[in-house]
Design a protein around this motif. Structure first.
Motif, PDB file in Angstrom:
ATOM      1  N   TYR A   1      -7.293   6.506   1.365  1.00 37.23           N
ATOM      2  CA  TYR A   1      -6.278   5.836   2.156  1.00 37.23           C
ATOM      3  C   TYR A   1      -6.860   5.344   3.471  1.00 37.23           C
ATOM      4  CZ  TYR A   1      -2.956   8.200  -0.952  1.00 37.23           C
ATOM      5  OH  TYR A   1      -2.264   8.648  -2.051  1.00 37.23           O
ATOM      6  N   CYS A   2      -6.443   4.168   3.856  1.00 37.68           N
ATOM      7  CA  CYS A   2      -6.738   3.621   5.165  1.00 37.68           C
ATOM      8  C   CYS A   2      -5.548   3.911   6.066  1.00 37.68           C
ATOM      9  CB  CYS A   2      -6.969   2.115   5.035  1.00 37.68           C
ATOM     10  SG  CYS A   2      -7.274   1.247   6.576  1.00 37.68           S
ATOM     11  N   ALA A   3      -5.816   4.200   7.339  1.00 35.93           N
ATOM     12  CA  ALA A   3      -4.739   4.530   8.261  1.00 35.93           C
ATOM     13  C   ALA A   3      -5.029   3.954   9.642  1.00 35.93           C
ATOM     14  CB  ALA A   3      -4.568   6.042   8.347  1.00 35.93           C
TER      15      ALA A   3
ATOM     16  N   GLN B   1       0.506  -3.230   8.733  1.00 37.47           N
ATOM     17  CA  GLN B   1       0.419  -3.151   7.277  1.00 37.47           C
ATOM     18  C   GLN B   1      -1.052  -3.046   6.888  1.00 37.47           C
ATOM     19  OE1 GLN B   1       2.395  -5.902   8.701  1.00 37.47           O
ATOM     20  NE2 GLN B   1       3.941  -4.289   8.773  1.00 37.47           N
ATOM     21  N   LEU B   2      -1.338  -2.153   5.957  1.00 38.35           N
ATOM     22  CA  LEU B   2      -2.706  -1.889   5.530  1.00 38.35           C
ATOM     23  C   LEU B   2      -2.805  -1.986   4.012  1.00 38.35           C
ATOM     24  CD1 LEU B   2      -3.190   1.254   7.777  1.00 38.35           C
ATOM     25  CD2 LEU B   2      -4.094  -1.020   8.243  1.00 38.35           C
ATOM     26  N   VAL B   3      -3.812  -2.684   3.536  1.00 42.80           N
ATOM     27  CA  VAL B   3      -4.031  -2.828   2.102  1.00 42.80           C
ATOM     28  C   VAL B   3      -5.485  -2.496   1.788  1.00 42.80           C
ATOM     29  CG1 VAL B   3      -3.971  -4.377   0.127  1.00 42.80           C
ATOM     30  CG2 VAL B   3      -2.242  -4.598   1.939  1.00 42.80           C
TER      31      VAL B   3
ATOM     32  N   ALA C   1      -7.570  -4.176   4.729  1.00 43.33           N
ATOM     33  CA  ALA C   1      -7.105  -5.349   5.466  1.00 43.33           C
ATOM     34  C   ALA C   1      -5.873  -4.977   6.270  1.00 43.33           C
ATOM     35  CB  ALA C   1      -6.786  -6.485   4.496  1.00 43.33           C
ATOM     36  N   ALA C   2      -5.919  -5.225   7.555  1.00 40.84           N
ATOM     37  CA  ALA C   2      -4.805  -4.898   8.438  1.00 40.84           C
ATOM     38  C   ALA C   2      -4.085  -6.163   8.869  1.00 40.84           C
ATOM     39  CB  ALA C   2      -5.314  -4.147   9.664  1.00 40.84           C
TER      40      ALA C   2
ATOM     41  N   ASP D   1       0.553   4.512  10.541  1.00 35.33           N
ATOM     42  CA  ASP D   1       0.632   3.550   9.442  1.00 35.33           C
ATOM     43  C   ASP D   1      -0.431   3.861   8.401  1.00 35.33           C
ATOM     44  OD1 ASP D   1       1.176   1.514  12.161  1.00 35.33           O
ATOM     45  OD2 ASP D   1       2.700   1.721  10.610  1.00 35.33           O
ATOM     46  N   TRP D   2      -0.025   3.746   7.134  1.00 32.73           N
ATOM     47  CA  TRP D   2      -0.897   4.096   6.012  1.00 32.73           C
ATOM     48  C   TRP D   2      -0.840   3.015   4.944  1.00 32.73           C
ATOM     49  CZ3 TRP D   2      -3.793   8.635   5.761  1.00 32.73           C
ATOM     50  CH2 TRP D   2      -3.548   9.564   6.786  1.00 32.73           C
TER      51      TRP D   2
END
Length: 124
Positions: free
Chosen positions: A95-97, A3-5, A23-24, A113-114
């Motif tokens: 976007y973080c991935a 999960q990424l925020v 944050a992962a 995951d994005w």
């Protein structure tokens, strides 16, 4: 699954700076690479920056090289994107991935995951 925020987006004037955070959580041990991508209205999602967790190598799009810096805090499972000398062309959702594959880190298709994205708006 990871999960990424993302956070840290906002509005800034041209020439200004912003620092994005990601944050992962979850199966973070499975991440081989982390990346930042962006998508402007009416355009395809494009690569911005990435790093390989295994060897620490960083990669940048030509359009941001010398202005943006990707970094990480492994202990906190955080990834950052420091953005300097921003211009209106940098306006986009960022976007973080996370990639378990660890190769093709400049390509959207190699990330599993994005995050939900954070808006960055640069005014002239």
């Amino acid at each position: 699954q990871v999960q990424l925020v993302e956070s840290g987006g906002g509005m800034v004037q041209a020439g200004g700076s912003l620092r994005l955070s990601c944050a992962a959580s979850g199966r973070t041990f499975s991440m081989a690479g982390m990346g930042w991508f962006r998508q402007a209205p009416g355009k395809e999602r494009e690569f911005v920056a990435a790093f390989d967790r295994r060897d620490g190598n960083a990669y940048y799009a030509d359009s941001v090289k010398g202005r943006f810096t990707i970094s990480r805090d492994g202990a906190k499972n955080m990834v950052y994107l420091q953005m300097n000398s921003l211009n209106p062309e940098d306006t986009a959702v960022y976007y973080c991935a996370a990639s378990r594959l660890g190769y093709g880190l400049t390509k959207t298709g190699y990330y599993e995951d994005w995050g939900q994205g954070t808006q960055v708006t640069v005014s002239s």
